[in-house]
Scaffold this active site. Structure first.
Site, PDB file in Angstrom:
ATOM      1  CG  HIS A   1       3.597   7.972  12.614  1.00 42.11           C
ATOM      2  ND1 HIS A   1       4.145   7.090  13.516  1.00 42.11           N
ATOM      3  CD2 HIS A   1       4.384   7.922  11.520  1.00 42.11           C
ATOM      4  CE1 HIS A   1       5.235   6.538  12.994  1.00 42.11           C
ATOM      5  NE2 HIS A   1       5.399   7.026  11.773  1.00 42.11           N
TER       6      HIS A   1
ATOM      7  CE  LYS B   1       6.127  -1.019   9.868  1.00 40.08           C
ATOM      8  NZ  LYS B   1       5.018  -1.835  10.145  1.00 40.08           N
TER       9      LYS B   1
ATOM     10  CB  SER C   1       2.444  -1.986   3.863  1.00 39.63           C
ATOM     11  OG  SER C   1       1.910  -2.476   5.056  1.00 39.63           O
ATOM     12  CB  SER C   2       7.051  -5.701   2.154  1.00 43.05           C
ATOM     13  OG  SER C   2       7.920  -5.284   3.181  1.00 43.05           O
TER      14      SER C   2
ATOM     15  CG  ASP D   1       0.218  -0.707   7.185  1.00 39.20           C
ATOM     16  OD1 ASP D   1      -0.167   0.406   6.799  1.00 39.20           O
ATOM     17  OD2 ASP D   1       1.296  -0.890   7.761  1.00 39.20           O
TER      18      ASP D   1
ATOM     19  NE  ARG E   1       0.552   1.565   4.368  1.00 39.08           N
ATOM     20  CZ  ARG E   1       1.848   1.808   4.414  1.00 39.08           C
ATOM     21  NH1 ARG E   1       2.542   2.033   3.303  1.00 39.08           N
ATOM     22  NH2 ARG E   1       2.498   1.824   5.560  1.00 39.08           N
TER      23      ARG E   1
HETATM   24  C1  GLA Z   1       3.295   1.721   9.715  1.00 37.22           C
HETATM   25  C2  GLA Z   1       2.231   1.077  10.598  1.00 37.22           C
HETATM   26  C3  GLA Z   1       0.880   1.728  10.360  1.00 37.22           C
HETATM   27  C4  GLA Z   1       0.967   3.244  10.459  1.00 37.22           C
HETATM   28  C5  GLA Z   1       2.117   3.780   9.620  1.00 37.22           C
HETATM   29  C6  GLA Z   1       2.333   5.260   9.813  1.00 37.22           C
HETATM   30  O1  GLA Z   1       3.042   1.415   8.387  1.00 37.22           O
HETATM   31  O2  GLA Z   1       2.159  -0.309  10.344  1.00 37.22           O
HETATM   32  O3  GLA Z   1      -0.047   1.187  11.272  1.00 37.22           O
HETATM   33  O4  GLA Z   1       1.058   3.650  11.786  1.00 37.22           O
HETATM   34  O5  GLA Z   1       3.328   3.121   9.910  1.00 37.22           O
HETATM   35  O6  GLA Z   1       1.238   5.979   9.365  1.00 37.22           O
END
Ligand code: GLA
Length: 454
Positions: A36, A224, A131-132, A180, A29
């Protein structure tokens, strides 16, 4: 990425004893605006993209889960399915699969814990803010649901699954919100989606005609799971303290018990404050920039140790205290920007969307401190290269920017970014960065099962 037609033979080569596999996939995505905010129940406006995690899967022997991946990022892994699945060391990719399986086990409480063979392939760049990781969680969840003989929509709705998996992903150590998983499971081809939380609800929003959404990779990895995990968690943890202090302020103002479960509650439910009212409340609660741990403790009639235990954990206290005023301001202004961005898209005003994206970047960088010099430089280059809006996207600290570019200028935009950012700023030769570093993205379908013939 292994193509669809290669995936089944590749699976059969990896797992010669397995029954014939099925395939499912989950998109990455890109978030247009609303960064945040999701973990506070404040809306976001992302879209699913045409990059995927794709999985071939079949029931495995006993309770064994066997994971294979195509590519150096995915070394083989195996674990036993069960009530409580012990996590691998932070950063191990199998934790995302464990998170999905454990989350589904908790939801369905099955009598037995079947095995699963999985071959993962994909083209979402890792640690790039696209968002992998959540795509992997969702794809593993779809595979495991099928092996449990549970059907999407019949046994669990997409909405419910998104909520289950948002909680389940906390298993890996991040305290993310639900953006996500929601966009990956509910996004729709051709449109962006405004997402509200608690309860989860979505609204399709058209993208501006004659504009491209372009992702530019800063080439700073923001896994992350590493250092960025702690930096990411700083946001949700700090917002818990903000929430507690705001709740206290409201109790004093109204002289009665007021519960604020998350910051987003200020604008909804019984309180239903307007933006100016929230602004006043925050100014009153945070009259100065910094709040020390001792000050917060005395305000909440608590001890610093109990504040740490309940909300802050081991988060180190900065020299002058926590910058709660600025962090709270980001939440409030970003909420307004998401709503205004949705309105601008519905009204067909791309210029306004671009302006809001630019403002969002400044707020993420200055008030929320989730940018880095490379991202700041990349948005500066992008704006002078023709983007009407440019901002970091996703967790920040590296990864990608999202850019709104008038289509006739997209080709020259890409050339300028390559020359000025990758060439001049990073000092790389054109052949040293991947072609995918700058990508025009289309809003794509949400996650689902795929027939191999497609
Ligand atoms: C990451 C988290 C989401 C969101 C974004 C920042 O992708 O997984 O839940 O908090 O950071 O918007």
């Amino acid at each position: 990425m292994t193509t669809l037609s290669q995936l089944i033979p590749a699976f059969c080569a990896e797992f010669p004893d397995a029954p014939s596999p099925r395939i499912c996939q989950a998109p990455g995505r890109i978030n247009l605006i609303g960064e945040h905010t999701d973990y506070n129940g404040i809306p976001v406006l992302p879209m699913a993209i045409d990059l995927q995690i794709r999985i071939a899967f079949a029931p495995g022997p006993g309770s064994r889960v066997r994971l294979r991946g195509d590519g150096a990022f995915f070394p083989p892994a195996e674990f036993a399915n069960g009530h409580q699945i012990p996590a691998s060391p932070t950063g191990s990719w199998d934790n995302y699969c464990k998170a999905a399986i454990q989350g589904i086990n908790e939801h369905f409480t099955p009598d037995s814990f079947p095995g699963l063979d999985i071959l993962v392939s994909g083209d979402i760049p890792i640690a790039a803010g696209l968002s992998s990781s959540s795509a992997l969680v969702v794809a593993c969840a779809l595979a495991y649901l099928a092996v449990l003989d549970k059907e999407l929509e019949r046994d669990i709705s997409r909405r419910k699954l998104a909520n289950v998996l948002a909680d389940a992903e906390h298993y890996v150590g991040t305290r993310g919100g639900g953006m996500d998983q929601a966009i990956i499971l509910l996004g729709q081809r051709g449109e962006a989606t405004k997402i509200d939380f608690f309860p989860l609800r979505t609204e399709q929003v058209p993208l501006p005609e004659g504009y491209d959404i372009v992702a530019c990779n800063s080439m700073v990895k923001a896994a992350k799971t590493g250092e960025a995990l702690h930096r990411y968690n700083e946001g949700p943890l700090t917002c818990q303290l903000i929430r507690a202090l705001v709740e206290k302020q409201l109790q004093e103002d109204f002289g009665e018990e007021v519960r604020v479960e998350r910051l987003g509650d200020l604008w909804s439910g019984n309180l239903c404050l307007t933006h100016p009212e929230v602004s006043d409340l925050l100014s009153k609660t945070f009259p100065k920039e910094y709040v020390t741990l001792d000050e917060a403790a005395s305000r909440l009639a608590a001890t610093p140790a109990s504040i740490r235990k309940r909300w802050l954990g081991e988060l180190p206290e900065p020299e002058h205290g926590f910058r709660l005023q600025a962090r709270a301001r980001h939440q409030r202004t970003e909420y307004q920007r998401v709503e205004a961005a949705r309105d601008a898209l519905l009204a067909g005003e791309p210029g306004e969307l671009g302006r809001l994206m630019n403002e969002s970047h400044e707020s993420c960088a200055r008030d929320y401190a989730v940018s880095c010099p490379e991202l700041d430089q990349l948005v500066t280059v992008a704006r002078s290269a023709g983007a009407v809006g440019a901002r970091l996207t996703g967790a920040g600290f590296g990864g990608c920017t999202v850019n709104l570019v008038p289509s006739p200028r997209t080709a020259s935009f890409i050339e300028r970014v390559k020359r000025d950012y990758y060439g001049e700023f990073l000092g790389k030769r054109p052949e040293d960065f991947p072609a995918s570093a700058v990508a025009v993205l289309s809003p794509s379908d949400c996650a689902g099962y795929v027939s191999p013939g497609r």
